[in-house]
Design an enzyme around this catalytic site. Structure first.
Site, mmCIF file in Angstrom:
data_model
loop_
_atom_site.group_PDB
_atom_site.id
_atom_site.type_symbol
_atom_site.label_atom_id
_atom_site.label_comp_id
_atom_site.label_asym_id
_atom_site.label_seq_id
_atom_site.Cartn_x
_atom_site.Cartn_y
_atom_site.Cartn_z
ATOM 1 N N ARG A 1 78.739 107.791 43.095
ATOM 2 C CA ARG A 1 79.878 108.649 42.721
ATOM 3 C C ARG A 1 80.627 108.070 41.527
ATOM 4 N NH1 ARG A 1 82.191 108.826 48.465
ATOM 5 N NH2 ARG A 1 80.428 107.408 48.722
ATOM 6 N N ASN B 1 67.919 104.487 52.898
ATOM 7 C CA ASN B 1 67.939 104.586 51.426
ATOM 8 C C ASN B 1 66.541 104.792 50.821
ATOM 9 O OD1 ASN B 1 70.669 102.206 50.965
ATOM 10 N ND2 ASN B 1 70.738 104.434 51.039
ATOM 11 N N TRP B 2 65.473 104.532 51.618
ATOM 12 C CA TRP B 2 64.123 104.770 51.081
ATOM 13 C C TRP B 2 63.915 106.238 50.749
ATOM 14 C CZ3 TRP B 2 61.835 100.692 49.362
ATOM 15 C CH2 TRP B 2 61.946 99.486 50.019
ATOM 16 N N ARG C 1 82.765 105.591 58.290
ATOM 17 C CA ARG C 1 81.725 105.468 59.318
ATOM 18 C C ARG C 1 80.977 104.147 59.136
ATOM 19 N NH1 ARG C 1 80.315 110.175 56.267
ATOM 20 N NH2 ARG C 1 79.012 109.504 54.550
ATOM 21 N N ILE C 2 80.166 103.846 60.132
ATOM 22 C CA ILE C 2 79.453 102.567 60.163
ATOM 23 C C ILE C 2 78.056 102.698 59.554
ATOM 24 C CG2 ILE C 2 78.536 100.809 61.775
ATOM 25 C CD1 ILE C 2 81.628 100.880 61.415
ATOM 26 N N GLU D 1 87.165 93.980 63.216
ATOM 27 C CA GLU D 1 88.261 94.771 62.632
ATOM 28 C C GLU D 1 87.696 95.545 61.442
ATOM 29 O OE1 GLU D 1 91.307 95.023 63.836
ATOM 30 O OE2 GLU D 1 90.809 93.603 65.430
ATOM 31 N N SER E 1 69.774 100.331 52.800
ATOM 32 C CA SER E 1 69.565 100.705 54.209
ATOM 33 C C SER E 1 68.153 101.233 54.430
ATOM 34 C CB SER E 1 70.588 101.764 54.618
ATOM 35 O OG SER E 1 70.246 103.013 54.052
ATOM 36 N N ASP F 1 79.914 100.879 49.124
ATOM 37 C CA ASP F 1 79.576 102.297 48.927
ATOM 38 C C ASP F 1 80.315 102.874 47.721
ATOM 39 O OD1 ASP F 1 78.343 104.675 49.458
ATOM 40 O OD2 ASP F 1 79.638 105.224 51.139
ATOM 41 N N ARG G 1 84.617 98.731 54.130
ATOM 42 C CA ARG G 1 83.758 99.771 53.549
ATOM 43 C C ARG G 1 84.523 100.452 52.430
ATOM 44 N NH1 ARG G 1 79.581 104.134 55.965
ATOM 45 N NH2 ARG G 1 79.016 104.979 53.949
ATOM 46 N N HIS H 1 75.095 101.241 40.180
ATOM 47 C CA HIS H 1 74.566 100.088 40.933
ATOM 48 C C HIS H 1 74.695 98.805 40.098
ATOM 49 C CE1 HIS H 1 73.300 102.766 44.031
ATOM 50 N NE2 HIS H 1 72.347 103.343 43.322
HETATM 51 C C1 FPP Z 1 75.825 102.631 48.009
HETATM 52 O O1 FPP Z 1 76.309 103.431 46.942
HETATM 53 C C2 FPP Z 1 75.198 101.455 47.481
HETATM 54 C C3 FPP Z 1 73.869 101.168 47.582
HETATM 55 C C4 FPP Z 1 72.903 102.061 48.266
HETATM 56 C C5 FPP Z 1 73.287 99.973 46.979
HETATM 57 C C6 FPP Z 1 74.171 98.790 46.877
HETATM 58 C C7 FPP Z 1 73.710 97.959 45.752
HETATM 59 C C8 FPP Z 1 74.500 97.244 44.935
HETATM 60 C C9 FPP Z 1 75.949 97.105 45.115
HETATM 61 C C10 FPP Z 1 73.973 96.563 43.723
HETATM 62 C C11 FPP Z 1 73.041 95.454 43.925
HETATM 63 C C12 FPP Z 1 73.254 94.608 45.113
HETATM 64 C C13 FPP Z 1 73.180 93.272 45.101
HETATM 65 C C14 FPP Z 1 73.293 92.510 46.367
HETATM 66 C C15 FPP Z 1 73.018 92.496 43.874
HETATM 67 P P1 FPP Z 1 75.761 104.897 46.827
HETATM 68 O O2 FPP Z 1 74.676 104.923 45.809
HETATM 69 O O3 FPP Z 1 75.369 105.401 48.171
HETATM 70 O O4 FPP Z 1 77.004 105.648 46.307
HETATM 71 P P2 FPP Z 1 77.341 107.187 46.567
HETATM 72 O O5 FPP Z 1 77.623 107.317 48.030
HETATM 73 O O6 FPP Z 1 78.545 107.394 45.727
HETATM 74 O O7 FPP Z 1 76.164 107.986 46.122
#
Ligand code: FPP
Length: 251
Positions: free
Chosen positions: A22, A66-67, A192-193, A205, A63, A18, A186, A35
């Site tokens: 940010r 995320n859509w 949170r989960i 853990e 997730s 996560d 995390r 990303h």
């Molecule tokens: C959460 O950060 C992250 C994601 C929704 C996507 C995770 C993807 C990657 C790490 C890159 C590609 C993955 C692979 C396996 C190659 P966020 O966007 O929710 O961050 P924020 O909470 O700061 O907005």
């Protein structure tokens, strides 16, 4: 700081990656740049986990929720995932790493699914680490699908309601065949989960760090693993009853 004990690593490590958005916004960059940098951290973590001999690594990459992000970000993330899998499959072959995917694959774009099918097929011969990507994944969705599959088996007379147990319920989940995670990391300070592996995390853990995923370094990774090794995992038993493997390293 204590040293990492190679004998007491988690068998299965799960990570909620996560803070990409940010990280980018703090630098006046587009979220997708976060990303992209996050994908570089994925490489570091896969490499280090593999070097340490961790057998199962599960990454929450996208997730079910995320859509609902802006379409432009969803498209960019799907394209990044596809590129990553294509580019890294050769490395996975060299390192004997097997790809696995959990989540609702029918939601994913056709081209992403084709790339995943190819990578899963190619790496299926590998016997080293299993790298599971949670894509379009939600724990509640997974549990409700498992309940549906189980209900069908009862309807078809394959099992009776009395046969349902904690042990065999797990086989109806997307993670059937994987051990439950020993350790969950995390990043980004959220504690949170977020609908990740709800059933499987029962005795895991948990470790939270303020660091955003793109800034998560190998040193932080080791620090988290050392913290894991300082925990006593009792699984509801008393301290005297548990095996040395589940005792803190300094005990
Ligand atoms: C959460 O950060 C992250 C994601 C929704 C996507 C995770 C993807 C990657 C790490 C890159 C590609 C993955 C692979 C396996 C190659 P966020 O966007 O929710 O961050 P924020 O909470 O700061 O907005």
């Amino acid at each position: 700081m204590r040293e990492l004990d190679p004998e007491r690593l988690p068998v299965h490590l799960a990570i909620i990656m996560d803070g990409n958005g940010r990280w980018a916004q703090q630098r006046m960059l587009k979220r997708i740049v976060g990303h992209q940098r996050g994908a570089e951290t994925v490489n570091m973590v896969v490499e280090h986990a593999w070097r340490l001999g961790i057998q199962y690594l599960t990454l929450f990459a996208f997730s079910s929720e995320n859509w609902s992000r802006p379409a432009i970000e969803v498209r960019a993330l799907m394209s990044l995932l596809k590129k990553y899998i294509r580019k890294e499959t050769a490395r996975m072959m060299r390192k004997n790493i097997r790809y696995n995917v959990i989540g609702n694959r029918s939601d994913l774009p056709v081209d992403v699914n084709e790339t995943l099918d190819e990578a899963i097929k190619q790496t299926s011969v590998n016997t080293g680490m299993t790298l599971t990507l949670a894509l379009s994944y939600g724990g509640r969705q997974e549990l409700s699908m498992a309940a549906r599959r189980l209900a069908c088996d009862v309807r078809d007379g394959k099992i009776t309601p009395d046969d349902i147990s904690v042990e065999n319920f797990g086989t109806y989940l997307d993670t059937g065949g994987l051990p439950d995670p020993d350790f969950l990391i995390r990043t980004s300070g959220e504690m949170r989960i977020s609908n990740f592996l709800l059933w499987q995390l029962a005795y895991t853990e948990l470790y939270f760090t303020e660091t955003n995923w793109p800034d998560f370094t190998i040193n932080e990774f080791n620090k988290a693993l050392i913290d894991f090794q300082s925990r006593e995992r009792r699984f509801g038993k008393t301290s005297d009853q548990i095996s040395p493997r589940n005792k803190p390293s300094n005990a």
